[in-house]
Design an enzyme around this catalytic site. Structure first.
Site, PDB file in Angstrom:
ATOM      1  N   GLU A  72      22.925 -18.224   1.505  1.00  0.00           N
ATOM      2  CA  GLU A  72      22.846 -17.756   2.800  1.00  0.00           C
ATOM      3  C   GLU A  72      23.415 -18.783   3.609  1.00  0.00           C
ATOM      4  O   GLU A  72      23.393 -19.908   3.600  1.00  0.00           O
ATOM      5  CB  GLU A  72      21.357 -17.473   3.126  1.00  0.00           C
ATOM      6  CG  GLU A  72      20.828 -16.309   1.936  1.00  0.00           C
ATOM      7  CD  GLU A  72      21.313 -14.957   2.214  1.00  0.00           C
ATOM      8  OE1 GLU A  72      22.030 -14.795   2.939  1.00  0.00           O
ATOM      9  OE2 GLU A  72      20.264 -14.091   1.842  1.00  0.00           O
ATOM     10  N   ASP A 121      27.051 -11.676   6.697  1.00  0.00           N
ATOM     11  CA  ASP A 121      26.958 -12.926   7.398  1.00  0.00           C
ATOM     12  C   ASP A 121      27.875 -13.891   6.740  1.00  0.00           C
ATOM     13  O   ASP A 121      27.563 -15.189   6.972  1.00  0.00           O
ATOM     14  CB  ASP A 121      25.428 -13.145   7.560  1.00  0.00           C
ATOM     15  CG  ASP A 121      24.774 -13.289   6.275  1.00  0.00           C
ATOM     16  OD1 ASP A 121      25.398 -13.346   4.950  1.00  0.00           O
ATOM     17  OD2 ASP A 121      23.454 -13.423   6.026  1.00  0.00           O
ATOM     18  N   HIS A 151      27.878 -14.996   3.533  1.00  0.00           N
ATOM     19  CA  HIS A 151      27.285 -15.552   2.238  1.00  0.00           C
ATOM     20  C   HIS A 151      28.098 -15.076   0.950  1.00  0.00           C
ATOM     21  O   HIS A 151      28.459 -14.151   0.872  1.00  0.00           O
ATOM     22  CB  HIS A 151      25.674 -15.431   2.177  1.00  0.00           C
ATOM     23  CG  HIS A 151      25.226 -13.789   1.717  1.00  0.00           C
ATOM     24  ND1 HIS A 151      24.846 -12.949   2.416  1.00  0.00           N
ATOM     25  CD2 HIS A 151      25.265 -13.471   0.451  1.00  0.00           C
ATOM     26  CE1 HIS A 151      24.599 -11.762   1.978  1.00  0.00           C
ATOM     27  NE2 HIS A 151      24.711 -11.858   0.687  1.00  0.00           N
ATOM     28  N   ASP A 185      24.012 -14.495  -9.902  1.00  0.00           N
ATOM     29  CA  ASP A 185      22.546 -14.383  -9.227  1.00  0.00           C
ATOM     30  C   ASP A 185      21.828 -13.609 -10.065  1.00  0.00           C
ATOM     31  O   ASP A 185      22.113 -12.727 -10.613  1.00  0.00           O
ATOM     32  CB  ASP A 185      22.768 -14.498  -7.868  1.00  0.00           C
ATOM     33  CG  ASP A 185      23.686 -13.495  -7.256  1.00  0.00           C
ATOM     34  OD1 ASP A 185      24.162 -12.391  -8.030  1.00  0.00           O
ATOM     35  OD2 ASP A 185      24.402 -13.525  -6.270  1.00  0.00           O
TER      36      ASP A 185
END
Length: 266
Positions: free
Chosen positions: A148, A141, A143, A72
């Site tokens: 996400e 979380d 990801h 990314d």
């Protein structure tokens, strides 16, 4: 899925680096047949990059015939910015090994046509056949990369809006100011990751414990994108002790017994 339960972040980094080196050396890459490696950024892989650099300097591995694709990159952050993933990768890894510049592939978050940039990235990955090993981390979380919660499990490289929680977590790299953290990023998709021959995810710290539990003991669920590993034929999760605190005792015991021979010598 394999789970490698270790004690510390340092051990996780050493195990991951050793695994990558073993894979590269067993592959015996050449200029015409390179080993294709997917790489992450952030705090989690730092111990792995440090160990890889040390192993390279000790003559245990060469990256001359390795091609890399990063997961990314932030959108709108100049690549020269110290917190761009371009800068991160060169500072922590590329500048210390023998990988040719032309073998390094990073998403361009400042591309004039973002959609074309994402399509071209996918096409370039396909031009090599596949990514042989994709290393990654995981967010609190769940990801992976910047996929996400509620990301499609079939998603490809695209632009994503970062959640507030992710931006708060990453603000530690931006003087603690969440307003300096970009709101958007380019990221490989969950489908891109699942296409890799092998996926290795590193998990560190008690704050990642729920994500690890979701990956290992939960159901496949797009709200925890790390759970997609259950769909992969060759997934490896390497974790430290604090991150295992939500796992059942019998789960941890099972994997400790299963991997006993593979966690020696760290």
């Amino acid at each position: 899925m394999r789970l490698i339960p270790l004690t510390s972040a340092e051990q996780v980094g050493k195990w991951a680096a050793r695994h990558i080196v073993n894979r590269i050396n067993a592959f015996k890459p050449t200029a015409d047949r390179p080993f294709v490696l997917g790489l992450p950024t952030g705090g989690t892989p730092l111990t792995a990059y440090k160990a890889l650099v040390e192993m390279h300097k000790a003559g245990q591995v060469s990256f001359k015939h390795v091609v890399t694709f990063n997961m990314d990159e932030y959108v709108g952050l100049p690549k020269e910015h110290p917190e761009s993933y371009h800068s991160f990768m060169h500072r922590n890894f590329f500048d210390h090994v023998d990988i040719p510049a032309e073998n390094i592939n990073l998403l361009n978050g400042n591309a004039p046509d973002i959609d074309a940039e994402c399509r071209n990235y996918e096409e370039k990955i396909r031009s090599y056949g596949k990514i042989h090993l994709f290393m990654g981390g995981v967010g609190n979380d769940g990801h992976i990369a910047f996929n996400e919660p509620a990301s499609s499990l079939a998603s490809r490289t695209r632009i994503k809006t970062l959640t507030h929680d992710t931006r708060v977590a990453n603000s530690r790299f931006f003087d603690g100011d969440v307003n300096q953290v970009p709101k958007y990023a380019l990221t490989v998709g969950v489908g891109t990751l699942l296409d890799a021959e092998e996926v290795m995810i590193l998990v560190l710290g008690h704050q990642k414990a729920q994500a690890l539990q979701a990956a290992v003991e939960g159901n496949v669920n797009h709200m925890w994108t790390i759970s997609c590993l259950q769909l992969h034929p060759k997934a490896v999760v390497v974790c430290d002790e604090p991150s295992t605190m939500e796992l059942k005792v019998k789960t941890l015991k099972y994997f400790n017994e299963l991997e006993a021979e593979n966690i020696k010598g760290l």
